[in-house]
Design a protein around this motif. Structure first.
Motif, short mmCIF file in Angstrom:
data_model
loop_
_atom_site.label_atom_id
_atom_site.label_comp_id
_atom_site.label_asym_id
_atom_site.label_seq_id
_atom_site.Cartn_x
_atom_site.Cartn_y
_atom_site.Cartn_z
N VAL A 194 0.86 -1.19 0.00
CA VAL A 194 0.00 0.00 0.00
C VAL A 194 0.89 1.23 0.00
O VAL A 194 1.82 1.34 0.81
CB VAL A 194 -0.92 0.02 1.24
N GLY A 195 0.62 2.16 -0.91
CA GLY A 195 1.41 3.38 -0.97
C GLY A 195 1.92 3.63 -2.38
O GLY A 195 1.60 2.90 -3.32
N PRO A 196 2.72 4.67 -2.57
CA PRO A 196 3.22 5.03 -3.90
C PRO A 196 3.89 3.85 -4.59
O PRO A 196 4.77 3.19 -4.02
CB PRO A 196 4.22 6.16 -3.61
N ASN A 197 3.40 3.55 -5.82
CA ASN A 197 3.91 2.47 -6.66
C ASN A 197 3.67 1.08 -6.07
O ASN A 197 4.28 0.10 -6.51
CB ASN A 197 5.40 2.65 -6.95
N GLY A 198 2.79 0.98 -5.08
CA GLY A 198 2.42 -0.31 -4.51
C GLY A 198 1.21 -0.90 -5.21
O GLY A 198 0.75 -0.41 -6.25
N ASP A 199 0.69 -1.99 -4.65
CA ASP A 199 -0.50 -2.62 -5.23
C ASP A 199 -1.71 -1.68 -5.11
O ASP A 199 -2.47 -1.53 -6.06
CB ASP A 199 -0.78 -3.95 -4.53
N PHE A 200 -1.89 -1.10 -3.94
CA PHE A 200 -2.88 -0.04 -3.76
C PHE A 200 -2.11 1.28 -3.83
O PHE A 200 -1.48 1.70 -2.86
CB PHE A 200 -3.59 -0.18 -2.41
N ASP A 201 -2.17 1.92 -4.97
CA ASP A 201 -1.34 3.10 -5.25
C ASP A 201 -2.25 4.31 -5.40
O ASP A 201 -3.01 4.41 -6.37
CB ASP A 201 -0.54 2.86 -6.52
N VAL B 17 1.24 11.91 -3.18
CA VAL B 17 0.89 12.87 -2.12
C VAL B 17 0.13 12.20 -0.99
O VAL B 17 0.39 12.46 0.19
CB VAL B 17 0.07 14.04 -2.70
N MET B 18 -0.80 11.28 -1.33
CA MET B 18 -1.65 10.64 -0.34
C MET B 18 -0.94 9.40 0.20
O MET B 18 -0.88 8.37 -0.48
CB MET B 18 -3.01 10.29 -0.93
N LEU B 19 -0.41 9.50 1.42
CA LEU B 19 0.41 8.44 1.99
C LEU B 19 -0.37 7.65 3.04
O LEU B 19 -1.09 8.23 3.85
CB LEU B 19 1.67 9.03 2.62
N PRO B 20 -0.21 6.31 3.03
CA PRO B 20 -1.03 5.46 3.90
C PRO B 20 -0.49 5.37 5.32
O PRO B 20 0.70 5.60 5.58
CB PRO B 20 -0.95 4.09 3.22
N SER B 21 -1.37 4.99 6.23
CA SER B 21 -0.97 4.79 7.62
C SER B 21 -0.24 3.47 7.83
O SER B 21 0.36 3.25 8.88
CB SER B 21 -2.21 4.84 8.53
N THR B 22 -0.32 2.57 6.85
CA THR B 22 0.43 1.32 6.89
C THR B 22 0.80 0.93 5.47
O THR B 22 0.00 1.16 4.54
CB THR B 22 -0.37 0.19 7.55
N PRO B 23 1.99 0.35 5.25
CA PRO B 23 2.41 0.03 3.90
C PRO B 23 2.01 -1.35 3.44
O PRO B 23 2.31 -1.74 2.30
CB PRO B 23 3.94 0.12 4.00
N VAL B 24 1.35 -2.14 4.29
CA VAL B 24 1.06 -3.54 3.96
C VAL B 24 -0.37 -3.89 4.37
O VAL B 24 -0.82 -3.53 5.46
CB VAL B 24 2.05 -4.49 4.69
N LEU B 25 -1.05 -4.58 3.47
CA LEU B 25 -2.38 -5.11 3.75
C LEU B 25 -2.34 -6.61 3.48
O LEU B 25 -2.08 -7.04 2.36
CB LEU B 25 -3.43 -4.45 2.85
#
Length: 400
Positions: free
Chosen positions: A216-223, A227-235
């Motif tokens: 989760v996050g920039p260039n991740g599976d949930f991208d 600018v919009m950054l997640p509270s966790t990088p993994v789901l």
């Protein structure tokens, strides 16, 4: 200018559960039922998901702007953009015995609720906040940007807008801000998904578990852009497939006592001395089966390494008893061949392995008991008999 940066947690886990339990009302419906409690979009709008056979989950992953979103930003990654793993992903689920199966999953929709400052102030004044939301982004968030598709829902107030978009392909869907947005937050991650589960009839009873991890996050599976950054990088999706098989055999009352007789009875032997060609008896039973199983015999009196005997307790002579089985449609051997008058052998090493093509519910089968012709002269010889008895245990075993 105000925005928030949230500390990142290690991971966000979510549980997905499915159950297979045979249903006598729908014996041909051999599929898992998704038992995961609905949340998010499908909980609020169940009709939409029933129609499309999808499920949704809402997880507490927030996305916060790391900087302001400028008006008419050149790159879509500087504003509101959404890309999710819409293609099928595979994962392995494992039974406690070590047996494995494959599950497939894809994300079919994404949504959240964006929160920002009063939109009527951001656009410099408007007649109402619905119009202000539209002016801020150039169009309503109900009207989705390509390649995302309209879901038919949206809810809003002066400083937030709840939305959900269908994601038929794995590509970004973008909204360009038409005015400066000092800060913005997505309150949660809402997504719908589809599953392809294995054929439960070929699976062992019990639980199969496995997991599928998305970034989760920039260039991740949930991208959602830069600018919009997640509270966790993994789901992580944790799967539990519960298989509750049925294997039940019902023998009619008295069916446990089998009396072998010649064709037409004993009159030809008693009145004319005509030796019977063979002795036999067919015993029916009803079987319900949704899983692989095996059949085998155990003998009170053993003849060869795989046949049972009937014993004359007076003369201490024994005669061979052969046992055959006929199973109903839907049950085959492991090569897919129907089971018609198939010989059963004694001992675990000679078990007959069987499998269902669909859930068989109280279908009739037959056990065939026979003393073959070659045994008759010996059996009816002077001094033999008069009674031959023996116990044969027929075992239906789902533990294979």
């Amino acid at each position: 200018m105000v925005w928030w940066l949230m500390p990142q947690a290690l991971a966000q886990d979510v549980s997905i559960t499915a159950l297979f339990k045979p249903d006598s009302a729908h014996p041909h419906l051999n599929q898992f039922k998704n038992t995961t409690p609905l949340s998010g979009y499908c909980e609020r709008y169940p009709g939409q998901c029933v129609e499309n056979q999808t499920f949704s989950l809402q997880v507490p992953i927030q996305f916060n702007s790391s900087r302001a979103i400028p008006a008419n930003h050149a790159s879509s990654r500087q504003g509101a953009t959404f890309k999710v793993p819409a293609q099928w992903r595979e994962l392995t689920v494992r039974h406690e015995s070590g047996e494995v199966e494959t599950v497939k999953m894809r994300i079919t929709g994404v949504g959240s609720k964006y929160v920002t400052e009063d939109v009527m102030e951001l656009v410099g004044g408007a007649d109402d906040y619905r119009l202000a939301h539209n002016l801020l982004w150039g169009s309503s968030w109900v009207n989705t940007p390509a390649p995302c598709l309209y879901s038919g829902v949206g809810y809003y107030a002066t400083n937030y807008y709840g939305f959900f978009w269908k994601t038929p392909v794995e590509a970004a869907c973008d909204k360009q801000a038409k005015f400066n947005v000092p800060w913005m937050r997505y309150d949660f991650l809402d997504f719908s998904y589809e599953l392809v589960t294995p054929n439960p009839l070929g699976m062992l009873a019990g639980n199969y578990t496995g997991s599928l991890t998305y970034t989760v996050g920039p260039n991740g599976d949930f991208d959602f852009g830069d600018v919009m950054l997640p509270s966790t990088p993994v789901l992580t999706m944790n799967f539990n497939l519960d298989v509750q098989h049925t294997l039940k055999v019902d023998v009619p009352p008295g069916g446990e006592k089998v009396q072998l007789v010649p064709a037409g009875g004993w009159q030809s032997w008693l009145q004319a001395g005509r030796r019977p060609a063979r002795l036999f008896r067919d015993q029916t039973f009803n079987i319900s089966a949704s899983s692989r199983f095996k059949m085998q015999l155990e003998c009170e009196w053993w003849g060869t390494v795989y046949d049972c005997l009937l014993d004359d307790r007076v003369s201490r002579r024994g005669v061979e008893l052969q046992v055959y089985v006929t199973l109903p449609n839907g049950l085959t051997d492991m090569s897919g061949q129907p089971v018609r008058h198939r010989r059963l052998r004694a001992g675990a090493a000679n078990a007959l392995y069987l499998q269902p093509g669909f859930y068989v519910d109280r279908a009739p089968g037959v056990l065939h008991f026979e003393v073959p012709e070659r045994q008759m002269q010996f059996m009816l010889a002077p001094g033999a008999g008069p009674f031959y008895k023996g116990k044969v245990t027929v075992i239906w075993d789902s533990e294979i």
